[in-house]
Design a protein around this motif. Structure first.
Motif, mmCIF file in Angstrom:
data_model
loop_
_atom_site.group_PDB
_atom_site.id
_atom_site.type_symbol
_atom_site.label_atom_id
_atom_site.label_comp_id
_atom_site.label_asym_id
_atom_site.label_seq_id
_atom_site.Cartn_x
_atom_site.Cartn_y
_atom_site.Cartn_z
ATOM 1 N N ALA A 224 69.534 52.753 47.197
ATOM 2 C CA ALA A 224 68.186 52.972 47.746
ATOM 3 C C ALA A 224 68.269 53.378 49.215
ATOM 4 O O ALA A 224 67.536 54.252 49.678
ATOM 5 C CB ALA A 224 67.351 51.702 47.588
ATOM 6 N N LYS A 225 69.198 52.763 49.949
ATOM 7 C CA LYS A 225 69.322 53.064 51.380
ATOM 8 C C LYS A 225 69.772 54.510 51.584
ATOM 9 O O LYS A 225 69.205 55.253 52.379
ATOM 10 C CB LYS A 225 70.322 52.106 52.050
ATOM 11 N N VAL A 226 70.809 54.895 50.817
ATOM 12 C CA VAL A 226 71.339 56.256 50.979
ATOM 13 C C VAL A 226 70.257 57.279 50.601
ATOM 14 O O VAL A 226 70.104 58.318 51.245
ATOM 15 C CB VAL A 226 72.641 56.420 50.157
ATOM 16 N N GLN A 227 69.468 56.930 49.579
ATOM 17 C CA GLN A 227 68.372 57.823 49.176
ATOM 18 C C GLN A 227 67.308 57.906 50.286
ATOM 19 O O GLN A 227 66.756 58.975 50.546
ATOM 20 C CB GLN A 227 67.762 57.280 47.895
ATOM 21 N N ASP A 228 67.041 56.768 50.940
ATOM 22 C CA ASP A 228 66.087 56.782 52.069
ATOM 23 C C ASP A 228 66.543 57.772 53.135
ATOM 24 O O ASP A 228 65.731 58.463 53.742
ATOM 25 C CB ASP A 228 66.017 55.403 52.757
ATOM 26 N N LEU B 73 74.814 47.656 62.902
ATOM 27 C CA LEU B 73 74.955 48.263 64.234
ATOM 28 C C LEU B 73 74.369 49.674 64.313
ATOM 29 O O LEU B 73 73.646 49.993 65.261
ATOM 30 C CB LEU B 73 76.445 48.319 64.616
ATOM 31 N N VAL B 74 74.694 50.517 63.328
ATOM 32 C CA VAL B 74 74.276 51.926 63.424
ATOM 33 C C VAL B 74 72.768 52.043 63.200
ATOM 34 O O VAL B 74 72.062 52.691 63.974
ATOM 35 C CB VAL B 74 75.089 52.807 62.439
ATOM 36 N N ASP B 75 72.273 51.381 62.154
ATOM 37 C CA ASP B 75 70.819 51.410 61.957
ATOM 38 C C ASP B 75 70.123 50.635 63.073
ATOM 39 O O ASP B 75 69.029 51.004 63.505
ATOM 40 C CB ASP B 75 70.439 50.865 60.576
ATOM 41 N N GLY B 76 70.788 49.574 63.561
ATOM 42 C CA GLY B 76 70.215 48.817 64.689
ATOM 43 C C GLY B 76 70.075 49.711 65.919
ATOM 44 O O GLY B 76 69.034 49.710 66.593
ATOM 45 N N ALA B 77 71.113 50.498 66.204
ATOM 46 C CA ALA B 77 71.050 51.419 67.354
ATOM 47 C C ALA B 77 70.001 52.504 67.101
ATOM 48 O O ALA B 77 69.254 52.893 68.006
ATOM 49 C CB ALA B 77 72.423 52.049 67.588
ATOM 50 N N ALA B 78 69.948 52.974 65.843
ATOM 51 C CA ALA B 78 68.976 54.031 65.511
ATOM 52 C C ALA B 78 67.556 53.527 65.739
ATOM 53 O O ALA B 78 66.719 54.229 66.311
ATOM 54 C CB ALA B 78 69.168 54.480 64.070
ATOM 55 N N CYS C 132 61.150 54.419 60.946
ATOM 56 C CA CYS C 132 61.471 53.144 61.598
ATOM 57 C C CYS C 132 61.263 51.966 60.654
ATOM 58 O O CYS C 132 62.043 51.011 60.668
ATOM 59 C CB CYS C 132 60.627 52.962 62.856
ATOM 60 N N LYS C 133 60.213 52.039 59.835
ATOM 61 C CA LYS C 133 59.980 50.931 58.884
ATOM 62 C C LYS C 133 61.171 50.833 57.939
ATOM 63 O O LYS C 133 61.661 49.743 57.637
ATOM 64 C CB LYS C 133 58.709 51.199 58.076
ATOM 65 N N GLU C 134 61.653 51.977 57.449
ATOM 66 C CA GLU C 134 62.765 51.940 56.499
ATOM 67 C C GLU C 134 64.069 51.536 57.188
ATOM 68 O O GLU C 134 64.874 50.789 56.629
ATOM 69 C CB GLU C 134 62.884 53.306 55.801
ATOM 70 N N GLU C 135 64.259 52.001 58.428
ATOM 71 C CA GLU C 135 65.479 51.632 59.167
ATOM 72 C C GLU C 135 65.548 50.128 59.393
ATOM 73 O O GLU C 135 66.629 49.542 59.455
ATOM 74 C CB GLU C 135 65.558 52.329 60.534
ATOM 75 N N SER C 136 64.365 49.530 59.520
ATOM 76 C CA SER C 136 64.334 48.105 59.778
ATOM 77 C C SER C 136 64.870 47.347 58.549
ATOM 78 O O SER C 136 65.647 46.388 58.678
ATOM 79 C CB SER C 136 62.892 47.746 60.142
ATOM 80 N N PHE C 137 64.494 47.824 57.362
ATOM 81 C CA PHE C 137 65.064 47.248 56.129
ATOM 82 C C PHE C 137 66.581 47.499 56.080
ATOM 83 O O PHE C 137 67.366 46.609 55.722
ATOM 84 C CB PHE C 137 64.342 47.856 54.911
ATOM 85 N N HIS C 138 67.001 48.704 56.485
ATOM 86 C CA HIS C 138 68.434 49.031 56.461
ATOM 87 C C HIS C 138 69.232 48.110 57.378
ATOM 88 O O HIS C 138 70.322 47.666 57.046
ATOM 89 C CB HIS C 138 68.661 50.478 56.932
ATOM 90 N N GLN C 139 68.647 47.844 58.549
ATOM 91 C CA GLN C 139 69.359 47.006 59.518
ATOM 92 C C GLN C 139 69.534 45.595 58.945
ATOM 93 O O GLN C 139 70.602 45.004 59.018
ATOM 94 C CB GLN C 139 68.563 46.973 60.835
ATOM 95 N N ARG C 140 68.467 45.110 58.296
ATOM 96 C CA ARG C 140 68.545 43.743 57.740
ATOM 97 C C ARG C 140 69.532 43.663 56.587
ATOM 98 O O ARG C 140 70.228 42.671 56.424
ATOM 99 C CB ARG C 140 67.166 43.278 57.290
#
Ligand code: BYC
Length: 328
Positions: free
Chosen positions: A79-83, A136-141, A164-172
């Protein structure tokens, strides 16, 4: 000078003045509004670089989809890679509103003319790297992209809201992988530490060169494209991430890292800017591999793009709507 030329020059000056007034008042610039050529070029450069990063950024993580340790982790990673593909799409669409087509931008990536984020030229050697990328990478993004939601160009700022909403899920999800490893066996904790050791410094480089060497920051900030400088965001990232590493029981690979009570921030050691320059010059560990993968995907997908256009012509649809339209 002929009267017509004088009139045209007057109109340009008036347009420029109105543009500046809008920027200063925080009024968004929209695709059909007048904008200086330099502003349009700066946006196309940054948005296309950002779009390419999302697309190339799928590669290191996709490397682990078939080897994810559980079915649940595999579903989440898929799901993340698809996002990320979706993020690339919104961004290419935002660039299209400025008159730059997706095909044109992709060809610039493949020819080496356009950049993508330095971070994606590093390899993913273990499952812990998937955790480190998310954390780290999504956190920096996110740190970089939250202010971009207020970008002066409407379609870019609005694309950032969903991203940003989706990146926040990725970071978690990345942090959760690291947490599981850190609560696991000695070997798993070592894997997590090894991933942090390899991704920490490249993550700090993601924010770009130091402010005094940043070519575009001053103008981009004056135009409201960028809201914060490279060093400001890098510092915020360090301040946010160090306590997270402590919570995980991991050690940041920086002997100079120290809390500065007076300044209320962490001081950190020097970044290896020679390594950054080398990666940007195409000599990172995976630069060639990444471009070769994108070139293969582009060539393998040619029949599909041609088919879409043929179907669009046969059905009376426009090329634009067949390719996703010029969305905002
Ligand atoms: N990598 O004047 P400067 C993601 C270049 S993807 C490569 O400071 P600017 C994700 C810069 O382009 C996250 N090149 O530039 C996806 C310029 O060269 P050119 C991607 C870099 O634009 C999948 C030169 O160095 N995010 O989230 O003011 C999975 C001088 O720099 C880099 C974005 O793209 C770099 N790290 O500031 C997981 C955010 N840094 O163009 C996660 C949008 C600098 O003159 N972009 N350069 O040849 C930005 O905010 C800005 O463009 C930057 C650079 C902060 C990156």
């Amino acid at each position: 000078m002929r009267t017509q030329e004088i009139e045209a020059e007057k109109a340009d000056l008036e347009n420029e003045r109105e543009f500046q007034v809008k920027i200063e008042a925080g009024i968004r610039i929209e695709p059909r509004d007048w904008m200086p050529d330099g502003y349009r070029r700066a946006l196309i450069r940054q948005i296309s670089q950002h779009a390419h990063s999302e697309i190339v950024g799928q590669l290191p993580e996709a490397n682990w989809i078939t080897r994810a340790p559980t079915l649940e982790r595999k579903l989440i990673l898929l799901a993340k890679v698809q996002d990320e593909a979706g993020h690339g799409l919104y961004l290419y669409c935002a660039a299209e509103t400025l008159g730059a087509s997706r095909d044109e931008l992709t060809l610039q990536l493949l020819s080496g003319k356009a950049r993508y984020s330095s971070i994606f030229n590093y390899p993913t050697l273990s499952w812990a790297d998937v955790g480190a990328i998310g954390w780290l990478v999504d956190g920096a993004a996110i740190m970089n992209q939250v202010p971009l939601q207020r970008c002066s160009y409407g379609p870019y700022g609005r694309a950032m809201v969903r991203i940003c909403k989706e990146e926040s899920f990725h970071q978690r999800q990345g942090f959760d992988i690291m947490r599981a490893l850190c609560e696991g066996t000695k070997l798993q904790r070592e894997m997590a530490q090894d991933a942090l050791d390899r991704w920490w410094w490249p993550a700090l480089m993601m924010f770009g060169p130091p402010d005094e060497q940043s070519v575009h920051s001053e103008q981009s900030m004056a135009w409201g494209i960028k809201q914060s400088s490279n060093d400001t965001l890098r510092q915020k990232f360090v301040d946010q991430t160090v306590p997270q590493a402590e919570y995980l029981g991991l050690v940041i690979p920086d002997d100079d890292l120290q809390w500065d009570d007076k300044e209320g921030r962490y001081n950190f050691g020097p970044i290896d800017w020679a390594e950054f320059a080398s990666v940007l010059a195409g000599n990172g560990p995976c630069n060639r591999e990444r471009i070769a993968a994108r070139l293969k995907a582009w060539n393998d997908g040619a029949w599909f793009r041609e088919g879409l256009l043929a179907a669009a012509h046969a059905g009376g649809t426009t090329e634009e709507s067949a390719c996703g339209g010029t969305a905002e």
